[in-house]
Motif scaffolding. Structure first.
Motif, PDB file in Angstrom:
ATOM      1  N   PRO A   1       0.793  -1.314  -0.038  1.00  0.00           N
ATOM      2  CA  PRO A   1       0.081   0.065  -0.123  1.00  0.00           C
ATOM      3  C   PRO A   1       0.810   1.267   0.112  1.00  0.00           C
ATOM      4  CG  PRO A   1      -0.020  -0.940   2.200  1.00  0.00           C
ATOM      5  CD  PRO A   1       0.840  -1.681   1.356  1.00  0.00           C
ATOM      6  N   ASP A   2       0.602   2.031  -0.925  1.00  0.00           N
ATOM      7  CA  ASP A   2       1.358   3.576  -1.241  1.00  0.00           C
ATOM      8  C   ASP A   2       2.958   3.404  -1.038  1.00  0.00           C
ATOM      9  OD1 ASP A   2       1.205   6.054  -1.657  1.00  0.00           O
ATOM     10  OD2 ASP A   2       0.847   6.535   0.391  1.00  0.00           O
ATOM     11  N   ASN A   3       3.402   2.782  -1.629  1.00  0.00           N
ATOM     12  CA  ASN A   3       5.192   3.062  -1.607  1.00  0.00           C
ATOM     13  C   ASN A   3       5.530   3.503  -3.003  1.00  0.00           C
ATOM     14  OD1 ASN A   3       4.330   1.014  -3.265  1.00  0.00           O
ATOM     15  ND2 ASN A   3       5.750  -0.468  -2.726  1.00  0.00           N
ATOM     16  N   GLY A   4       5.401   4.901  -2.844  1.00  0.00           N
ATOM     17  CA  GLY A   4       5.140   5.853  -4.000  1.00  0.00           C
ATOM     18  C   GLY A   4       6.343   5.734  -5.102  1.00  0.00           C
ATOM     19  N   ASP A   5       7.613   5.667  -4.461  1.00  0.00           N
ATOM     20  CA  ASP A   5       8.704   5.855  -5.519  1.00  0.00           C
ATOM     21  C   ASP A   5       8.624   4.350  -6.303  1.00  0.00           C
ATOM     22  OD1 ASP A   5       9.485   7.950  -4.724  1.00  0.00           O
ATOM     23  OD2 ASP A   5      11.608   7.666  -3.983  1.00  0.00           O
ATOM     24  N   LEU A   6       8.423   3.347  -5.685  1.00  0.00           N
ATOM     25  CA  LEU A   6       8.559   2.016  -6.421  1.00  0.00           C
ATOM     26  C   LEU A   6       7.271   1.894  -7.236  1.00  0.00           C
ATOM     27  CD1 LEU A   6       9.520  -0.647  -6.739  1.00  0.00           C
ATOM     28  CD2 LEU A   6       7.736  -1.542  -4.897  1.00  0.00           C
ATOM     29  N   ASN A   7       6.165   2.697  -7.090  1.00  0.00           N
ATOM     30  CA  ASN A   7       5.072   2.694  -8.063  1.00  0.00           C
ATOM     31  C   ASN A   7       5.616   3.538  -9.310  1.00  0.00           C
ATOM     32  OD1 ASN A   7       3.621   1.552  -5.954  1.00  0.00           O
ATOM     33  ND2 ASN A   7       2.019   2.687  -5.977  1.00  0.00           N
ATOM     34  N   LEU A   8       6.173   4.607  -9.008  1.00  0.00           N
ATOM     35  CA  LEU A   8       6.636   5.364 -10.083  1.00  0.00           C
ATOM     36  C   LEU A   8       7.446   4.814 -10.752  1.00  0.00           C
ATOM     37  CD1 LEU A   8       5.772   8.108 -10.927  1.00  0.00           C
ATOM     38  CD2 LEU A   8       7.642   9.292  -9.539  1.00  0.00           C
ATOM     39  N   ASP A   9       8.517   3.958 -10.351  1.00  0.00           N
ATOM     40  CA  ASP A   9       9.363   3.248 -11.238  1.00  0.00           C
ATOM     41  C   ASP A   9       8.888   2.301 -11.922  1.00  0.00           C
ATOM     42  OD1 ASP A   9      11.403   4.685 -10.164  1.00  0.00           O
ATOM     43  OD2 ASP A   9      12.235   3.148  -8.688  1.00  0.00           O
TER      44      ASP A   9
ATOM     45  N   LYS B   1      -2.393   2.471 -24.621  1.00  0.00           N
ATOM     46  CA  LYS B   1      -1.587   2.159 -23.330  1.00  0.00           C
ATOM     47  C   LYS B   1      -0.887   3.050 -22.850  1.00  0.00           C
ATOM     48  CE  LYS B   1      -2.099  -2.797 -23.622  1.00  0.00           C
ATOM     49  NZ  LYS B   1      -1.159  -3.986 -23.885  1.00  0.00           N
ATOM     50  N   GLN B   2      -0.078   3.828 -23.914  1.00  0.00           N
ATOM     51  CA  GLN B   2       0.845   4.888 -23.777  1.00  0.00           C
ATOM     52  C   GLN B   2       0.080   6.045 -23.031  1.00  0.00           C
ATOM     53  OE1 GLN B   2       2.535   5.183 -27.704  1.00  0.00           O
ATOM     54  NE2 GLN B   2       4.675   4.416 -26.799  1.00  0.00           N
ATOM     55  N   ARG B   3      -0.914   6.549 -23.761  1.00  0.00           N
ATOM     56  CA  ARG B   3      -1.716   7.603 -23.340  1.00  0.00           C
ATOM     57  C   ARG B   3      -2.374   7.184 -21.787  1.00  0.00           C
ATOM     58  NH1 ARG B   3      -4.576   7.603 -28.358  1.00  0.00           N
ATOM     59  NH2 ARG B   3      -3.243   9.001 -29.664  1.00  0.00           N
ATOM     60  N   VAL B   4      -2.729   5.949 -21.452  1.00  0.00           N
ATOM     61  CA  VAL B   4      -3.179   5.619 -19.998  1.00  0.00           C
ATOM     62  C   VAL B   4      -2.029   5.978 -19.156  1.00  0.00           C
ATOM     63  CG1 VAL B   4      -4.161   3.945 -18.717  1.00  0.00           C
ATOM     64  CG2 VAL B   4      -5.090   4.355 -20.988  1.00  0.00           C
ATOM     65  N   ILE B   5      -1.139   5.559 -19.544  1.00  0.00           N
ATOM     66  CA  ILE B   5       0.264   5.331 -18.334  1.00  0.00           C
ATOM     67  C   ILE B   5       0.729   6.621 -18.423  1.00  0.00           C
ATOM     68  CG2 ILE B   5       2.240   4.610 -19.919  1.00  0.00           C
ATOM     69  CD1 ILE B   5       2.576   2.429 -17.452  1.00  0.00           C
ATOM     70  N   ILE B   6       0.859   7.444 -19.249  1.00  0.00           N
ATOM     71  CA  ILE B   6       1.314   8.834 -19.305  1.00  0.00           C
ATOM     72  C   ILE B   6       0.268   9.661 -18.106  1.00  0.00           C
ATOM     73  CG2 ILE B   6       1.610  10.939 -20.610  1.00  0.00           C
ATOM     74  CD1 ILE B   6       2.812   9.486 -22.690  1.00  0.00           C
ATOM     75  N   ASP B   7      -0.754   9.599 -18.471  1.00  0.00           N
ATOM     76  CA  ASP B   7      -1.766  10.248 -17.534  1.00  0.00           C
ATOM     77  C   ASP B   7      -1.634   9.859 -16.188  1.00  0.00           C
ATOM     78  OD1 ASP B   7      -2.860  11.611 -19.419  1.00  0.00           O
ATOM     79  OD2 ASP B   7      -4.519  10.557 -19.925  1.00  0.00           O
ATOM     80  N   MET B   8      -1.419   8.508 -16.060  1.00  0.00           N
ATOM     81  CA  MET B   8      -1.137   8.000 -14.418  1.00  0.00           C
ATOM     82  C   MET B   8       0.091   8.685 -13.983  1.00  0.00           C
ATOM     83  SD  MET B   8      -1.715   3.960 -14.323  1.00  0.00           S
ATOM     84  CE  MET B   8      -3.098   3.133 -14.170  1.00  0.00           C
ATOM     85  N   ILE B   9       1.275   8.520 -14.715  1.00  0.00           N
ATOM     86  CA  ILE B   9       2.414   9.225 -14.200  1.00  0.00           C
ATOM     87  C   ILE B   9       2.387  10.557 -13.869  1.00  0.00           C
ATOM     88  CG2 ILE B   9       4.787   9.577 -14.891  1.00  0.00           C
ATOM     89  CD1 ILE B   9       4.681   6.749 -16.408  1.00  0.00           C
ATOM     90  N   LYS B  10       1.878  11.340 -14.894  1.00  0.00           N
ATOM     91  CA  LYS B  10       1.736  12.968 -14.806  1.00  0.00           C
ATOM     92  C   LYS B  10       0.957  12.923 -13.373  1.00  0.00           C
ATOM     93  CE  LYS B  10       1.427  14.926 -19.229  1.00  0.00           C
ATOM     94  NZ  LYS B  10       0.488  15.078 -20.558  1.00  0.00           N
ATOM     95  N   SER B  11      -0.230  12.268 -13.031  1.00  0.00           N
ATOM     96  CA  SER B  11      -0.894  12.536 -11.646  1.00  0.00           C
ATOM     97  C   SER B  11      -0.192  12.234 -10.616  1.00  0.00           C
ATOM     98  CB  SER B  11      -2.519  12.056 -12.107  1.00  0.00           C
ATOM     99  OG  SER B  11      -2.248  10.691 -11.568  1.00  0.00           O
ATOM    100  N   ILE B  12       0.592  11.247 -10.669  1.00  0.00           N
ATOM    101  CA  ILE B  12       1.224  10.727  -9.566  1.00  0.00           C
ATOM    102  C   ILE B  12       2.237  11.863  -9.031  1.00  0.00           C
ATOM    103  CG2 ILE B  12       2.915   9.263  -8.583  1.00  0.00           C
ATOM    104  CD1 ILE B  12       1.431   6.947  -9.817  1.00  0.00           C
ATOM    105  N   LYS B  13       2.995  12.298 -10.357  1.00  0.00           N
ATOM    106  CA  LYS B  13       4.062  13.655 -10.096  1.00  0.00           C
ATOM    107  C   LYS B  13       3.533  14.602  -9.444  1.00  0.00           C
ATOM    108  CE  LYS B  13       7.229  11.866 -13.666  1.00  0.00           C
ATOM    109  NZ  LYS B  13       8.507  11.683 -12.933  1.00  0.00           N
TER     110      LYS B  13
END
Lengths: 145, 145
Positions: free
Chosen positions: A71-79, B98-110
């Motif tokens: 649950p919620d290990n931000g950096d790993l998720n991003l990687d 898939k590229q679009r979906v994952i780019i959106d995910m990464i953006k929102s996490i960042k």
DNA sequence: TTGCTCCTCACGTCACGTGAGGTGGC
DNA sequence: TTGCTCCTCACGTCACGTGAGGTGGC
């Protein structure tokens, strides 16, 4: 509680897909009925929604296990997500190369054929239809360049 | 005559790939040595070059079998190649989604992460490096749109 | 009893990769 | 004898699909 069939309806996934996720440990049923039927809870549905989201993003099932398991290990998720994006970019490049190669092949076949069979009306008719379809395919393949 | 190892060198394929093609009947050795070693002729090399060409165009091995097995059946060949192009277009579309979906995910996490950890210098440094890498990935993924 | 859903193996897909265990030629 | 290449199984990969054969509830 939902049966596996009901969960199929809710998620749009096939029975074998859900069985497969159970086998991997990705989505275990919340409990079993007295007759050993799989029973899924609301939490199961929520978890499966997450799984489907990552699936649509092209994340491998092994990586999805990591993403939803801890649950919620931000950096790993991003990687994981950035690695997946990288792999998708590689895949896209490979497919584009193949498209270019095969389009060139088709073009050269068509050119020689048109010369060879210049006298055949019926052949021309079919060819015209094909070229129309093909033009559509080429636009589809190269419209984003 | 070439041994399998020599054919690997000529073609750039692995031994197991060539063994696999033998198993499928795609590329049988021209003959066997007294000690049962596979021996390949110049014709084998020519055939393997054709196979590799179609492979780079994304044609399935089953279809390659059709293409190289039956000599000069123009219309069938065209059908196979156009069907392959169609499949490649489908594949490309899937990867793009898939590229679009994952780019959106990464953006929102960042975005959320930058808010959360605004006070941490060390984190910022890593983040900056990541964003630089990520910007490269996004250009790579969307430069052809 | 008849359908229906459910269950657990187990094998197939696609294009190979990776040992395991053994043989042949210099 | 020592390496080297060669051989043939046979199983693993990835995300499921597809039966086969059997059980449980209405």
């Amino acid at each position: 509680m939902y049966t596996i069939h009901e969960l199929c309806g809710i998620s749009g996934l096939s029975r074998s897909t859900i069985l497969y996720y159970d086998g991997l440990g990705l989505l275990k049923p919340a409990q079993r009925s007295t007759s050993n039927y799989r029973l899924y809870s609301e939490d199961s549905v929520t978890l499966l929604e997450k799984i489907c989201l990552y699936r649509e993003a092209g994340v491998s099932l092994a990586d999805i296990g990591q993403l939803v398991g801890t649950p919620d290990n931000g950096d790993l998720n991003l990687d994981i997500l950035e690695r997946t994006l990288y792999q998708l970019n590689q895949q896209a490049q490979k497919v584009k190369n193949k498209q270019r190669v095969i389009i060139d092949m088709i073009k050269s076949i068509k050119d020689t054929k048109i010369d060879d069979d210049a006298e055949c009306e019926k052949y021309y008719a079919r060819q015209a239809r094909r070229i129309a379809l093909f033009a559509f395919d080429i636009r589809d393949a190269s419209s984003h360049e």
